[in-house]
Design an enzyme around this catalytic site. Structure first.
Site, PDB file in Angstrom:
ATOM      1  NE  ARG A   1      -2.075   0.677   3.880  1.00 33.52           N
ATOM      2  CZ  ARG A   1      -1.366   1.383   4.769  1.00 33.52           C
ATOM      3  NH1 ARG A   1      -1.054   2.630   4.522  1.00 33.52           N
ATOM      4  NH2 ARG A   1      -0.980   0.821   5.898  1.00 33.52           N
TER       5      ARG A   1
ATOM      6  CG  HIS B   1      -5.449   2.289   7.012  1.00 33.98           C
ATOM      7  ND1 HIS B   1      -5.511   0.969   6.619  1.00 33.98           N
ATOM      8  CD2 HIS B   1      -6.605   2.536   7.679  1.00 33.98           C
ATOM      9  CE1 HIS B   1      -6.655   0.436   7.035  1.00 33.98           C
ATOM     10  NE2 HIS B   1      -7.330   1.368   7.674  1.00 33.98           N
TER      11      HIS B   1
ATOM     12  CE1 TYR C   1       1.938   2.397   8.353  1.00 30.72           C
ATOM     13  CE2 TYR C   1       0.867   4.088   9.685  1.00 30.72           C
ATOM     14  CZ  TYR C   1       0.893   3.288   8.551  1.00 30.72           C
ATOM     15  OH  TYR C   1      -0.106   3.393   7.613  1.00 30.72           O
TER      16      TYR C   1
END
Length: 366
Positions: free
Chosen positions: A263, A267, A276
């Site tokens: 990805r 998100h 992260y």
């Protein structure tokens, strides 16, 4: 040497790959016996990827304009979505997640209807029966049980329909996933469990979710074949999912496929992915872009002409313009409809909640 029981169910050390990251035919050892899909199928996949990428970008713009409540981008993993959905029949059932909007567009569903749910409306926007596509599912893995039920029912009725269940890597940590695969295995339900391993369940990396060598390895515990595939190689996804669907259709039971992808975007628009993962990690995966890969292969094979490139680009722009124009024209959902169709006969608690909401809204209007 006698093979260990269950060895035939285990995935190979390397995922299936037919076209490498530079758009060249992968070594024969990586194909694991799968053949390259026909040229017309690859060209259809190219078209769906171009349109899907442009749709994805346009949806992201609508979020920033406040036209959508949320949008989970699939940028970087479109080959998994497009390849999987094009590998099954129109009569097969598809059970998507919230991130599989590009798959639904590739399936022929009106792009504006695909985005209805993400506007905050109470229904999914399209007719699930007409498109044989369940509503996009937000709770992780719950749709896997629905897929198994649909597949089991189809077989009981003497039909040869297959159910394709889209899942994310995070969904494999849910109990519903395990129940679904186990039931499908025991009763040989014709289901293809298609896990898009994009390396993160929101901000949680795969290493914090499982100690298994790969998600495909989980299949052996249920007596189901596990297959890994390069999820950025649309040709490989088409071949692997297509073979699994035919196996299920012919009574071979379910298959668990793990598509290795990534990805690229956050998100959702509400996520800060820089907290992260590193820019270097994202940049490395951008080099494996699925659209660039199939474009390079088709160009090298002499299948992609300048005329076709322009034609597909124009089609993609038309889709984007249509979405831009029609999404703002949709009527905002009425807040009271939040409680419609939850129960045939509303419970006292539901009536109380509805009355309270409408009273609060009336108070705000004063």
């Amino acid at each position: 040497m006698v093979a260990k029981p269950g060895a035939e169910l285990l995935p190979s050390a390397q995922p299936v790959q037919l076209v490498d990251a530079r758009g060249r035919r992968a070594p024969k050892s990586r194909s694991q016996g799968y053949g390259l899909p026909p040229d017309d199928t690859l060209l259809a996949a190219y078209r769906a990827l171009v349109v899907g990428r442009r749709f994805d970008r346009q949806a992201g713009s609508l979020v920033r304009q406040g036209r959508l409540a949320v949008y989970p981008s699939s940028h970087g993993q479109e080959a998994s979505e497009v390849g999987a959905v094009l590998a099954v029949r129109d009569t097969d059932w598809v059970f998507p997640t919230y991130r599989d909007s590009v798959a639904l567009v590739a399936r022929g569903i009106d792009p504006v209807e695909v985005l209805t749910l993400l506007r905050g409306d109470w229904h999914c926007g399209y007719d699930p029966r007409a498109h044989r596509t369940a509503p996009q599912c937000t709770p992780l893995a719950t749709q896997s049980l629905h897929a198994v039920g649909a597949a089991y029912a189809a077989r009981a009725r003497g039909l040869d329909d297959v159910a394709l269940a889209f899942l994310g890597d995070g969904a494999t940590s849910e109990g519903d996933f395990h129940e679904a695969v186990n039931f499908a295995a025991v009763f040989r339900a014709p289901v293809v469990f298609f896990v898009q391993n994009n390396k993160y369940a929101i901000s949680v990396p795969l290493a914090r979710q499982t100690a298994a060598p790969s998600l495909a390895h989980k299949a052996v515990g249920y007596g189901v074949p596990g297959i890994g595939v390069d999820g950025n190689d649309v040709a490989a996804v088409l071949a692997v999912v297509g073979a699994a669907a035919e196996r299920a259709r012919n009574g071979g039971g379910p298959t668990l496929i793990e598509a290795h992808t990534y990805r690229v975007e956050a998100h959702t628009n509400a996520d800060d992915a820089t907290r992260y993962r590193s820019d270097e990690e994202v940049a490395a995966w951008r080099e494996r872009d699925p659209l660039d890969r199939i474009t390079a292969y088709l160009s090298g094979a002499g299948l992609l002409t300048d005329t076709l490139v322009e034609e597909v680009a124009a089609e993609a722009e038309q889709v984007a313009e249509d979405v831009r124009t029609r999404v703002p024209q949709q009527t905002p959902p009425a807040p009271g409809e939040l409680f419609s169709h939850v129960y045939a006969d509303p419970t006292p608690q539901l009536r109380e909640q509805a009355e309270r909401l409408l009273a609060d809204l009336a108070q705000e209007e004063r």
